[in-house]
Design an enzyme around this catalytic site. Sequence first.
Site, PDB file in Angstrom:
ATOM      1  CG  HIS A 215      20.366  13.125 -24.216  1.00 24.04           C
ATOM      2  ND1 HIS A 215      19.756  13.937 -23.290  1.00 24.04           N
ATOM      3  CD2 HIS A 215      21.424  12.569 -23.572  1.00 24.04           C
ATOM      4  CE1 HIS A 215      20.416  13.859 -22.139  1.00 24.04           C
ATOM      5  NE2 HIS A 215      21.449  13.048 -22.284  1.00 24.04           N
TER       6      HIS A 215
ATOM      7  CG  HIS B 224      17.505  10.346 -22.364  1.00 24.26           C
ATOM      8  ND1 HIS B 224      17.663   9.011 -22.147  1.00 24.26           N
ATOM      9  CD2 HIS B 224      18.678  10.925 -21.999  1.00 24.26           C
ATOM     10  CE1 HIS B 224      18.885   8.783 -21.660  1.00 24.26           C
ATOM     11  NE2 HIS B 224      19.521   9.934 -21.569  1.00 24.26           N
TER      12      HIS B 224
ATOM     13  CE1 TYR C 188      31.621   5.797 -20.427  1.00 28.39           C
ATOM     14  CE2 TYR C 188      31.300   5.603 -22.806  1.00 28.39           C
ATOM     15  CZ  TYR C 188      31.113   6.292 -21.620  1.00 28.39           C
ATOM     16  OH  TYR C 188      30.415   7.487 -21.632  1.00 28.39           O
TER      17      TYR C 188
ATOM     18  CD  GLU D 156      25.364  12.126 -22.587  1.00 29.54           C
ATOM     19  OE1 GLU D 156      25.739  11.275 -21.767  1.00 29.54           O
ATOM     20  OE2 GLU D 156      24.188  12.489 -22.715  1.00 29.54           O
TER      21      GLU D 156
ATOM     22  CG  ASP E  36      22.247  14.167 -18.336  1.00 32.16           C
ATOM     23  OD1 ASP E  36      22.950  13.517 -17.533  1.00 32.16           O
ATOM     24  OD2 ASP E  36      21.916  13.735 -19.462  1.00 32.16           O
TER      25      ASP E  36
ATOM     26  NE  ARG F 181      28.227   9.716 -19.258  1.00 33.22           N
ATOM     27  CZ  ARG F 181      28.129   8.502 -18.752  1.00 33.22           C
ATOM     28  NH1 ARG F 181      28.719   7.479 -19.348  1.00 33.22           N
ATOM     29  NH2 ARG F 181      27.450   8.286 -17.643  1.00 33.22           N
TER      30      ARG F 181
ATOM     31  CG  HIS G 204      22.107   3.247 -18.333  1.00 37.98           C
ATOM     32  ND1 HIS G 204      21.174   2.896 -19.276  1.00 37.98           N
ATOM     33  CD2 HIS G 204      22.533   4.481 -18.700  1.00 37.98           C
ATOM     34  CE1 HIS G 204      21.060   3.859 -20.169  1.00 37.98           C
ATOM     35  NE2 HIS G 204      21.874   4.835 -19.846  1.00 37.98           N
TER      36      HIS G 204
ATOM     37  CG  ASP H 275      25.449  10.799 -15.922  1.00 34.06           C
ATOM     38  OD1 ASP H 275      24.828  11.851 -15.692  1.00 34.06           O
ATOM     39  OD2 ASP H 275      25.323  10.153 -16.991  1.00 34.06           O
TER      40      ASP H 275
ATOM     41  CG  ASP I 284      -0.222  -0.075   2.514  1.00 29.95           C
ATOM     42  OD1 ASP I 284       1.016  -0.236   2.494  1.00 29.95           O
ATOM     43  OD2 ASP I 284      -0.881   0.036   3.569  1.00 29.95           O
TER      44      ASP I 284
ATOM     45  CG  HIS J  46      27.132   6.859 -25.033  1.00 35.27           C
ATOM     46  ND1 HIS J  46      27.307   8.215 -25.192  1.00 35.27           N
ATOM     47  CD2 HIS J  46      28.032   6.479 -24.084  1.00 35.27           C
ATOM     48  CE1 HIS J  46      28.250   8.639 -24.366  1.00 35.27           C
ATOM     49  NE2 HIS J  46      28.730   7.604 -23.696  1.00 35.27           N
TER      50      HIS J  46
ATOM     51  CD  GLU K 162      25.478  14.102 -19.633  1.00 34.41           C
ATOM     52  OE1 GLU K 162      25.684  13.367 -18.650  1.00 34.41           O
ATOM     53  OE2 GLU K 162      24.475  14.016 -20.364  1.00 34.41           O
TER      54      GLU K 162
HETATM   55  N1  GLY Z   1      22.330  10.513 -17.409  1.00 34.11           N
HETATM   56  C1  GLY Z   1      21.766  10.022 -18.599  1.00 34.11           C
HETATM   57  C2  GLY Z   1      22.497  10.499 -19.777  1.00 34.11           C
HETATM   58  O1  GLY Z   1      23.566  11.056 -19.659  1.00 34.11           O
HETATM   59  O2  GLY Z   1      22.025  10.429 -20.874  1.00 34.11           O
HETATM   60 MN    MN Z   2      23.022  12.772 -20.906  1.00 32.13          MN
HETATM   61 MN    MN Z   3      24.229  11.986 -17.916  1.00 28.60          MN
END
Ligand code: GLY
Ligand code: MN
Ligand code: MN
Length: 422
Positions: free
Chosen positions: A334, A341, A368, A364, A251, A386, A223, A240, A20, A330, A388
């Site tokens: 975005h 996103h 890796y 970004e 982000d 990374r 992720h 991140d 609940d 990747h 970003e």
């Molecule tokens: N944190 C998700 C991305 O960088 O797209």
């Molecule tokens: Mn991102």
């Molecule tokens: Mn990110």
Amino acid sequence: MGDGAIAIIQGAKRVSRSNDTDYPFRQSSDFWYLTGFDHPHAVAVLRTDGGPVYSLFVEPRDPEMETWNGFRPGVELAISEYAADEAHPIKAFHDKLPELVAGARRVFHVLGIDTALDEKLFQILHEMRLRSRHGVNPPDDIVDPRSALHEMRLHKDADELELMRRAADISREAHREAARLAHAGRNEYELEAVLDYTFRRRGSSGPAYSSIVGGGANATILHYVANDRPLADGQLLLIDAGCELEGYASDVTRTYPIGGTFGGPHRDVYDVVLEAQLIGLEASKPGTCLDEIHKATVRRLTVGMVELGLLEGDVDARIEDESFRRYYMHGTSHWLGLDVHDVGNYTVDGGSRALVPGMVFSVEPGIYIPDDDMQAPETLRGIGVRIEDNVVVTRDGHENLTVAIPKSPPEIEAWVRDGTPS
Ligand code: GLY
Ligand code: MN
Ligand code: MN
């Protein structure tokens, strides 16, 4: 919408977490964008058919339920505070639907989400058709409102950009506080807790997405959200994390050397990613497109991968056969906004769309290298980097919303050294 239309926009409902208890409520981004109404189980109806332009169907005031679950604006405040022309209890919505649809030539509605509502709408249209000999004409079209709405959301106005600047500022402080803890013996979840604490302390609702706090080879998992491993010297740490402020996301990724000094191979990979990221930012301006930014970034990363000994041979050939994807799998960008996103088409007529002022996106790049990659030089295995930032296109180029979050190696090292080992 054109004349003679109605749009049905549904808000989010409560979602059960277990037994609940519910997940914390998060309004549907489309509904929030149009209404600013942050309570569950509401529907907005917008009309250009001569009826009230803006109706809200909401959970009514209920002293007993409000004692348990908190304040509801109810139908009264839906009008006085949220500027609806009329408001009704949500449970009247299905019964009122025939009357709402009666005068419309076109109905904007997202099919496939609330199948009970879809069924109800189909039934109403069917019954209208049966009465066509009596002069009743059902609407001709059911149109998905998202194409138009998401095109609006893609282009941010001044107020939205101001919120995104403030979100970036909160994320800066959260990264700084977490970086201070990037020392051996700390656990990834301690840093995540500091991110969460800083987001909330500064008035944001919390993270805009699950924060990634990955030490060592965890940084190579795109992720990674378990965030439950101890940090050790001789590792990099990838964070991140960005907050959500009044629905708007930031982000941000930074990669920190645990203990405050980049080791040789770490620095070599870091420098390649940083140069690629700067090239991506440089390319962020009106008239270009995300595809071009990605291509420029991929070129610099691939040159670096050959120099580092991750790939062999000719750079053009490695771009052509896409072998760079082994270490950069990747995209570079975005859209960013109410969703991390964010919505909005990426292509127009089959091609990447031209950037115009007001579009916000991430830049970004990363590299890796899995720790079991026997093809990679041993000293590079288990390294993930990374970087970003979030940018908005301006008339002359771009504004980097997250520029105040350092990324040059000396500044990054200084942030970590400013903290204390556990
Ligand atoms: N944190 C998700 C991305 O960088 O797209
Ligand atoms: Mn991102
Ligand atoms: Mn990110």
